[in-house]
Design a protein around this motif. Structure first.
Motif, PDB file in Angstrom:
ATOM      1  N   TYR A 124      -4.901   0.575  -8.920  1.00  0.00           N
ATOM      2  CA  TYR A 124      -5.266   1.855  -9.510  1.00  0.00           C
ATOM      3  C   TYR A 124      -5.235   1.742 -11.036  1.00  0.00           C
ATOM      4  O   TYR A 124      -4.660   0.809 -11.606  1.00  0.00           O
ATOM      5  CB  TYR A 124      -4.343   2.987  -9.032  1.00  0.00           C
ATOM      6  CG  TYR A 124      -2.879   2.797  -9.331  1.00  0.00           C
ATOM      7  CD1 TYR A 124      -2.341   3.147 -10.574  1.00  0.00           C
ATOM      8  CD2 TYR A 124      -2.008   2.290  -8.365  1.00  0.00           C
ATOM      9  CE1 TYR A 124      -1.006   2.980 -10.847  1.00  0.00           C
ATOM     10  CE2 TYR A 124      -0.668   2.123  -8.622  1.00  0.00           C
ATOM     11  CZ  TYR A 124      -0.162   2.466  -9.868  1.00  0.00           C
ATOM     12  OH  TYR A 124       1.166   2.306 -10.144  1.00  0.00           O
ATOM     13  N   HIS A 147       0.726   4.123  -2.695  1.00  0.00           N
ATOM     14  CA  HIS A 147       0.357   5.465  -2.240  1.00  0.00           C
ATOM     15  C   HIS A 147       1.372   6.493  -2.743  1.00  0.00           C
ATOM     16  O   HIS A 147       0.991   7.594  -3.182  1.00  0.00           O
ATOM     17  CB  HIS A 147       0.282   5.512  -0.714  1.00  0.00           C
ATOM     18  CG  HIS A 147       0.070   6.890  -0.173  1.00  0.00           C
ATOM     19  ND1 HIS A 147      -1.171   7.497  -0.120  1.00  0.00           N
ATOM     20  CD2 HIS A 147       0.960   7.807   0.322  1.00  0.00           C
ATOM     21  CE1 HIS A 147      -1.047   8.716   0.379  1.00  0.00           C
ATOM     22  NE2 HIS A 147       0.231   8.921   0.659  1.00  0.00           N
ATOM     23  N   ARG A 200       0.827  -1.206   0.000  1.00  0.00           N
ATOM     24  CA  ARG A 200       0.000   0.000   0.000  1.00  0.00           C
ATOM     25  C   ARG A 200       0.860   1.255   0.000  1.00  0.00           C
ATOM     26  O   ARG A 200       0.559   2.232  -0.703  1.00  0.00           O
ATOM     27  CB  ARG A 200      -0.907  -0.006   1.239  1.00  0.00           C
ATOM     28  CG  ARG A 200      -1.774   1.255   1.332  1.00  0.00           C
ATOM     29  CD  ARG A 200      -2.218   1.559   2.744  1.00  0.00           C
ATOM     30  NE  ARG A 200      -2.817   2.895   2.809  1.00  0.00           N
ATOM     31  CZ  ARG A 200      -2.126   4.021   2.953  1.00  0.00           C
ATOM     32  NH1 ARG A 200      -0.805   3.983   3.063  1.00  0.00           N
ATOM     33  NH2 ARG A 200      -2.750   5.188   2.998  1.00  0.00           N
ATOM     34  N   SER A 243      -8.338   2.216  -5.833  1.00  0.00           N
ATOM     35  CA  SER A 243      -9.182   1.423  -4.923  1.00  0.00           C
ATOM     36  C   SER A 243      -9.076   1.971  -3.510  1.00  0.00           C
ATOM     37  O   SER A 243      -8.112   2.667  -3.156  1.00  0.00           O
ATOM     38  CB  SER A 243      -8.759  -0.047  -4.949  1.00  0.00           C
ATOM     39  OG  SER A 243      -7.444  -0.188  -4.443  1.00  0.00           O
ATOM     40  N   SER A 244     -10.048   1.655  -2.671  1.00  0.00           N
ATOM     41  CA  SER A 244     -10.083   2.193  -1.309  1.00  0.00           C
ATOM     42  C   SER A 244      -8.888   1.755  -0.471  1.00  0.00           C
ATOM     43  O   SER A 244      -8.430   2.493   0.404  1.00  0.00           O
ATOM     44  CB  SER A 244     -11.383   1.770  -0.615  1.00  0.00           C
ATOM     45  OG  SER A 244     -11.491   0.355  -0.594  1.00  0.00           O
ATOM     46  N   ASP A 245      -8.357   0.552  -0.757  1.00  0.00           N
ATOM     47  CA  ASP A 245      -7.190   0.079   0.004  1.00  0.00           C
ATOM     48  C   ASP A 245      -5.868   0.489  -0.653  1.00  0.00           C
ATOM     49  O   ASP A 245      -4.790   0.136  -0.166  1.00  0.00           O
ATOM     50  CB  ASP A 245      -7.236  -1.438   0.188  1.00  0.00           C
ATOM     51  CG  ASP A 245      -7.259  -2.192  -1.147  1.00  0.00           C
ATOM     52  OD1 ASP A 245      -7.148  -1.534  -2.210  1.00  0.00           O
ATOM     53  OD2 ASP A 245      -7.410  -3.430  -1.117  1.00  0.00           O
ATOM     54  N   GLU A 246      -5.944   1.185  -1.769  1.00  0.00           N
ATOM     55  CA  GLU A 246      -4.783   1.704  -2.511  1.00  0.00           C
ATOM     56  C   GLU A 246      -3.866   0.604  -3.043  1.00  0.00           C
ATOM     57  O   GLU A 246      -2.704   0.866  -3.381  1.00  0.00           O
ATOM     58  CB  GLU A 246      -3.969   2.681  -1.657  1.00  0.00           C
ATOM     59  CG  GLU A 246      -4.687   3.993  -1.381  1.00  0.00           C
ATOM     60  CD  GLU A 246      -3.769   5.035  -0.796  1.00  0.00           C
ATOM     61  OE1 GLU A 246      -3.353   5.939  -1.551  1.00  0.00           O
ATOM     62  OE2 GLU A 246      -3.467   4.962   0.414  1.00  0.00           O
TER      63      GLU A 246
END
Length: 515
Positions: free
Chosen positions: A83, A54, A50, A77-80
Motif C-alpha cells: 500500500y 489489512h 495480509r 494492492s488487490s492482495d493487500e
C-alpha cells in the motif's frame, strides 16, 4: 518491489523519479520513499502478512475519518500486501528528543514540550479512535485478554527469568501470574490500545505536531497500557518530575474524552500496568539479549531492572502488588550482583578534592559524585542586611565571600520627594503607611522574599556561615531602610537565624538573635 512500483504507477500515472528504502523498524515490513519529478513523496509499504496489512489499512482509514493525526492510505494492492500512504517526513519523536536521552534524562524545554504534545494527543487516539471501530479487523487479536497477558508473563519466565540464577517454584509463580492477569483484565474497556506506543512510532512535523504510525498491532484494551509503555521505557530515562508531569498532562487531556476514575484509583491501576509492562519488556530483552546476543538489548537490561527495583520499593511502602511469591522472586532477581548499582561513598580523588555523598542537591547519574566544598558544614548561618545610598557606594563585604544580593529600590515610589516625609526614615510609621498604601514596595519585596527564602534555606542546609543582602536607594533613608528592615524581620521570623541589620546612612544597627 516491482509490484510496489506497479501500484505507484497505477496511482500516480508515472514512474517515481527516485526510490529510497527506509531503515528497518524491527519487523518484516519494508518501507520505501517514492518521489516524483516535482519532489513530492509518498511512503510505500511491502508486508508479508495480509492480515497485518489489512489491520493497518482499516485502522488508518477509520482514524482518518475521525480526523486523527495518522498517515492517509492512498492506494492498496488487490492482495493487500502493498500500500501507499502519505509521507510524514523523516523526523520521529525518538530522533527529536535524542539529546535529552543521550544526556541521561536531561530534556530541554523544547524536548519536554514535544513529549507533552504527544502525550496530550494519545487519549484522542484511544477514545475518539475507538468510536464505531470494528475491532474484529485488529491483528493478531481483537482485544487485550487474559490469554495474551499469560503469554507475555510466561515469555518473561522462559526468556529472562530462567536465564538468571534465581530459583523459583513453577506452580507458585504460575498462581501469581494468573492473579495478575485477572487484575489486569478486571475492567471493561472500550478504548483503543495502541500496543506499541513508543517514541519511534511518532513522527513530528515542521511545526512540532505529533503524528502516529505503526498502530497495526492495536486492539480493544485498557488505556493504561500505552501510558505505561511510553513513560516507563527504560532507555528514555525520563526523570521522575518529568514523568509525573506527563502523567498529569495525559489525565487532564483524557478527561475531555471520557469519564476517568478518581486520580488515586487511576494512579494505582497505572502502576499495575507499569509492573506488567516491565516484566514484558524484560522478557523481550532477555530473548534478544541473552539468546540472540544483541548488545543493545543486553545494555537495556540494567535500566529496566532499575525500573523494577523502584516499583518493588514503592510496593513495600503502599502495598500495590498483592502477589507475594512473584514479588519475592523479583526482589531476589534485583539483588543479583550483576544487577546491583554501584553506590558512591565519600572518598578523595587523585587531584585532592574530597567527594561527598552528603549532597543536598539531587544528583544526576551522568555527573557522578559532587566534590566537597571547604565552606560546607561550618555553620551556623548569620545573615547581614544593609540599607545604603547608591551615591555613597555599595556596602563592603567583610566576610571574604564576595557579597550576596544588591537590590535597587529606586524603581518604587519615593516618599522623600514629599515634604511631610523628608525628615523621616523607612522605620517611621508615616513613611511605612505611605509605602504600603502605594503598594509598589510590596510587589518588589514579594520577589525579593522568594529569592531570599530559597537562598537562606540552602545555606542552612549546607552549613554555610554568611549571607548578605543590601538595599540601595537615592539617599539610603526611606525605601532602602523599609526594605532592609522588613526582609531582616521576615528571615528571622521564618528561619530563626541570627540577622544583623545595618542602616548605614542612618547610623542604625540592630541584631536579631538566633532563636
Amino acid at each position: 518491489m516491482e509490484k510496489l512500483l506497479e501500484l505507484y504507477r497505477e496511482w500516480h500515472g508515472s514512474e517515481p523519479a527516485k526510490t529510497e528504502q527506509l531503515p528497518g523498524a524491527g519487523s518484516n515490513r519494508a518501507y520505501y520513499r517514492l518521489t516524483d519529478e516535482e519532489g513530492k513523496s509518498v511512503i510505500g509499504c511491502v508486508g508479508t502478512s495480509r492480515d497485518e496489512n489489512h489491520a493497518f489499512v482499516y485502522l488508518a482509514n477509520h482514524f482518518t475519518k475521525r480526523k486523527l493525526p495518522v498517515p492517509q492510505v492512498l492506494a492498496v494492492s488487490s492482495d493487500e500486501l502493498r500500500y501507499l500512504q502519505t509521507d510524514l517526513g523523516s523526523v520521529s519523536l525518538f530522533d527529536a528528543i535524542r539529546g535529552g536521552r543521550e544526556a541521561g534524562g536531561r530534556y530541554t524545554v523544547k524536548e519536554q514540550e514535544l513529549l507533552k504534545r504527544t502525550i496530550r494527543e494519545l487519549p484522542n487516539m484511544q477514545f475518539r479512535g475507538a468510536r464505531e471501530l470494528d475491532f474484529t479487523n485488529c491483528y493478531p487479536q481483537p482485544e487485550f485478554d487474559t490469554e495474551g497477558v499469560l503469554f507475555d508473563l510466561n515469555y518473561f519466565k522462559y526468556c529472562f527469568l530462567k536465564a538468571t540464577e534465581v530459583d523459583f517454584h513453577e506452580l507458585k509463580l504460575e498462581a501469581d501470574f494468573r492473579l495478575l492477569a485477572k487484575d489486569l483484565t478486571a475492567e471493561n474497556s472500550d478504548s483503543f490500545l495502541y500496543r506499541d506506543f513508543q517514541a519511534r512510532n511518532v513522527m513530528i512535523d515542521d511545526e512540532g505536531n505529533p503524528y502516529f504510525i505503526d498502530f497495526q498491532g492495536g486492539r480493544r484494551g485498557p488505556y493504561y497500557y500505552d501510558l505505561a509503555s511510553f513513560l516507563w521505557q527504560a532507555s528514555a530515562k525520563y526523570p521522575d518530575k518529568l514523568r509525573s508531569d506527563l502523567v498529569d498532562e495525559y489525565y487532564n487531556a483524557a478527561l475531555q474524552f471520557s469519564e476517568m476514575p478518581k486520580r488515586d484509583v487511576f494512579d494505582r491501576r497505572l502502576r499495575l500496568f507499569v509492573f506488567f509492562r516491565t516484566l514484558q519488556v524484560l522478557g523481550a530483552y532477555g530473548f534478544r539479549g541473552y539468546f540472540e546476543r544483541k548488545q543493545h538489548f543486553i545494555e537495556s537490561i540494567p535500566p529496566a531492572i532499575q525500573n523494577l527495583r523502584e516499583l518493588l520499593s514503592l510496593d513495600q511502602e503502599k502495598e500495590l502488588l498483592p502477589y507475594p511469591y512473584l514479588t519475592d522472586v523479583l526482589r531476589r532477581l534485583c539483588e543479583l550482583p550483576k544487577y546491583q548499582q554501584i553506590e558512591v561513598v565519600s572518598q578523595t580523588r587523585a587531584d585532592g578534592y574530597k567527594i561527598t555523598d552528603n549532597n543536598p542537591y539531587k544528583a544526576h547519574p551522568k555527573d557522578g559524585p559532587a566534590t566537597f566544598s571547604k565552606y560546607d558544614g561550618k555553620g551556623p548561618l548569620v545573615v547581614k542586611v544593609f540599607s545604603f545610598s547608591f551615591l555613597k557606594g555599595i556596602p563592603e563585604d567583610e566576610s571574604g565571600n564576595g557579597g550576596g544580593y544588591v537590590f535597587d529600590c529606586r524603581s518604587t515610589h519615593n516618599p522623600g520627594r514629599y515634604e511631610p516625609y523628608k525628615q523621616l526614615t523607612g522605620l517611621d510609621e508615616p513613611v511605612i503607611r505611605f509605602l504600603e498604601d502605594d503598594g509598589e514596595i510590596l510587589t518588589f519585596l514579594d520577589s525579593v522574599y522568594k529569592l531570599a527564602d530559597a537562598h537562606v534555606a540552602r545555606y542552612i542546609q549546607r552549613g554555610f556561615t554568611s549571607l548578605m543582602f543590601c538595599f540601595g536607594c537615592t539617599g539610603g533613608q526611606h525605601r532602602s531602610v523599609y526594605s532592609a528592615q522588613h526582609l531582616a524581620e521576615h528571615i528571622h521570623e521564618k528561619f530563626g537565624v541570627e540577622v544583623r541589620i545595618c542602616h548605614r546612612e542612618q547610623n542604625i544597627k540592630q541584631v536579631l538573635p538566633k532563636v
